[in-house]
Design an enzyme around this catalytic site. Structure first.
Site, mmCIF file in Angstrom:
data_model
loop_
_atom_site.group_PDB
_atom_site.id
_atom_site.type_symbol
_atom_site.label_atom_id
_atom_site.label_comp_id
_atom_site.label_asym_id
_atom_site.label_seq_id
_atom_site.Cartn_x
_atom_site.Cartn_y
_atom_site.Cartn_z
ATOM 1 N N GLU A 52 -6.132 -10.661 -1.450
ATOM 2 C CA GLU A 52 -6.961 -10.466 -0.248
ATOM 3 C C GLU A 52 -8.450 -10.401 -0.599
ATOM 4 O OE1 GLU A 52 -5.500 -7.216 2.175
ATOM 5 O OE2 GLU A 52 -3.410 -7.688 1.722
ATOM 6 N N GLU A 103 0.802 -1.236 0.000
ATOM 7 C CA GLU A 103 0.000 0.000 0.000
ATOM 8 C C GLU A 103 0.839 1.292 0.000
ATOM 9 O OE1 GLU A 103 -2.754 -0.367 3.279
ATOM 10 O OE2 GLU A 103 -3.715 -2.131 2.419
HETATM 11 C C1 XIL Z 1 -6.241 -6.478 8.386
HETATM 12 C C2 XIL Z 1 -6.561 -7.668 9.271
HETATM 13 O O1 XIL Z 1 -7.456 -8.498 8.576
HETATM 14 C C3 XIL Z 1 -7.153 -7.208 10.580
HETATM 15 O O2 XIL Z 1 -7.292 -8.318 11.464
HETATM 16 C C4 XIL Z 1 -6.266 -6.149 11.221
HETATM 17 O O3 XIL Z 1 -6.907 -5.633 12.361
HETATM 18 C C5 XIL Z 1 -5.990 -5.011 10.239
HETATM 19 O O4 XIL Z 1 -5.418 -5.542 9.058
HETATM 20 N N1 XIL Z 1 -5.045 -4.761 3.728
HETATM 21 C C6 XIL Z 1 -3.996 -5.520 4.170
HETATM 22 C C7 XIL Z 1 -4.190 -6.420 5.336
HETATM 23 O O5 XIL Z 1 -2.937 -5.553 3.528
HETATM 24 O O6 XIL Z 1 -3.014 -6.584 6.103
HETATM 25 C C8 XIL Z 1 -5.316 -5.941 6.231
HETATM 26 O O7 XIL Z 1 -5.529 -6.926 7.251
HETATM 27 C C9 XIL Z 1 -6.566 -5.700 5.422
HETATM 28 C C10 XIL Z 1 -6.318 -4.621 4.393
#
Ligand code: XIL
Length: 404
Positions: free
Chosen positions: A311, A195
């Site tokens: 994701e 990101e």
């Molecule tokens: C999220 C997790 O799912 C949560 O449990 C945590 O509180 C915050 O992070 N993008 C990403 C992930 O790259 O690491 C994130 O994961 C979701 C958004």
């Protein structure tokens, strides 16, 4: 490894368990079976609902394991299928671990390999949870993605007061050498930088004004990738980002900045193997999937890079109706539209959902701003009771339709 002999540093938090309040507001009490698994894991106490001893995957929809599993259908079309894992649940929730083993090729830690969980203090590492995931994968012949080595979130509490312009490069490269070095040869791909683009921060290069950028300047990205290659030469090094999926101006601008970054990195011989497209998508969106993301993937392929959907999940807060079957259908349609748009490109090599069952999706967790606070999100291929949903079958059908 039993629950009792795992040490958790005080800072370590996973937030995805169903709370009693969420359970009650979800209306799930009436389904009965969820009370079983809940009682078994000790999440809920004092519930006196009907208990079924063995929730199973056998459903009216037919067989879903073995040759009918997600991973079998994916493999037939040169895809790996994976999921983000809450490592504690591997010990506490047998159904969760079983679904992972039955359906997936690939696991990634939802949180356990981030800076915060790994770094309780500037000079201390906590590897128990990440090690447990790698051990689970090895036992079950699964592959592991690493997530992540440099991100603006999930930094430890001590970070801001400890890391400064003088020592930041050392902190970053030591972390990467230690973490990627520990799992050398065991990680199929690492999200090295996560990101890094944020268009609204207004920089001409599109880079996010993250702590790493402020400390090290734009060069932090190349530093991180070079350190990762050195620590684990066999891992596919990945740049991972979100907000690029739709045919709209906002996503188009972000895609442009990311492609510009990837091109620049290739031109400068920075070690880079893949692009991660997070794929946090929405039901009820006014935008659609199409040429925008297809060109983005083709442009990435032209640079010689692989593409991973890292994701995938569907946020359904914008759906105007509450009926579960109707919502599940709409969510599955989003999975279908999205996967049918992107999977035809042979550069796409893996599909990972961000979680396995709705029971633990981060979209019901405390970090989310909810438009429908009284409705539990049904974002994933398995429901709160571990049953496959229409989204599961949509994924499988999309894998089948891929001509690769
Ligand atoms: C999220 C997790 O799912 C949560 O449990 C945590 O509180 C915050 O992070 N993008 C990403 C992930 O790259 O690491 C994130 O994961 C979701 C958004």
């Amino acid at each position: 490894m039993s629950k009792t002999n795992v040490r958790h540093p005080p800072h370590y938090k996973e937030n995805t368990l169903l709370t009693r309040r969420e359970f009650i507001s979800s209306g799930l009490q009436t389904t009965g079976a969820i009370a079983v698994a809940s009682a078994a894991t000790g999440i809920l106490t004092g519930c006196s609902h009907q208990v079924h001893a063995h929730p199973t995957l056998a459903t009216a929809s037919g067989e879903i394991t073995g040759k009918a599993s997600l991973k079998a259908h994916a493999a037939a079309h040169e895809l790996l299928v994976g999921a983000a894992v809450n490592t504690r649940l591997l010990r506490s929730d047998a159904n969760y671990a079983r679904i992972l083993r039955e359906q997936y090729d690939l696991v990634v830690a939802e949180n356990a390999m981030k800076w915060g969980p790994l770094r309780p203090a500037p000079d201390k590492y906590f590897f128990d949870e990440a090690d447990a995931l790698v051990a689970f994968a090895e036992q079950n012949k699964m592959k592991v993605r690493g997530h992540n080595l440099a991100w603006h979130e999930a930094l430890p509490g001590w970070f801001a007061a400890t890391v400064n312009k003088e020592n930041a490069q050392r902190f970053l490269t030591d972390h990467i050498a230690t973490v990627a070095g520990r799992y050398k040869g065991k990680i199929r791909s690492w999200d090295v930088v996560n990101e890094a683009i944020q268009v609204k921060d207004g920089r001409p290069d599109g880079l996010r004004k993250s702590p790493w950028l402020e400390l090290l300047g734009p060069g932090y990205i190349d530093i991180a990738f070079r350190a990762a290659r050195q620590a684990d030469p066999g891992a596919l090094l990945t740049y991972n980002d979100y907000g690029v999926e739709y045919d709209n101006d906002e996503d188009a601008r972000k895609r442009e900045f990311i492609l510009q970054l990837l091109r620049r990195m290739k031109a400068d011989n920075v070690p880079l193997d893949a692009l991660g497209i997070q794929s946090h998508i929405r039901a009820g969106s006014s935008s659609s999937f199409g040429k925008g993301i297809q060109d983005y993937i083709a442009g990435t392929r032209a640079l010689g890079l692989q593409v991973f959907l890292t994701e995938l999940d569907v946020n359904e807060d914008d759906l105007p109706y509450n009926d579960v079957a109707q919502r599940d259908h709409a969510i599955a349609e989003v999975y279908r539209n999205y996967l049918d748009t992107v999977l035809p490109d042979p550069a796409v090599k893996s599909v990972l959902t961000w979680g396995v069952t709705d029971r633990y999706t981060w979209l019901n967790g405390p970090t989310q701003k909810r438009k429908q606070p009284n409705r539990r999100q049904r974002a994933l291929p398995f429901d709160d009771n571990y049953q496959p949903k229409e989204a599961f079958f949509a994924m499988r059908d999309c894998f089948d339709r891929r001509s690769v």
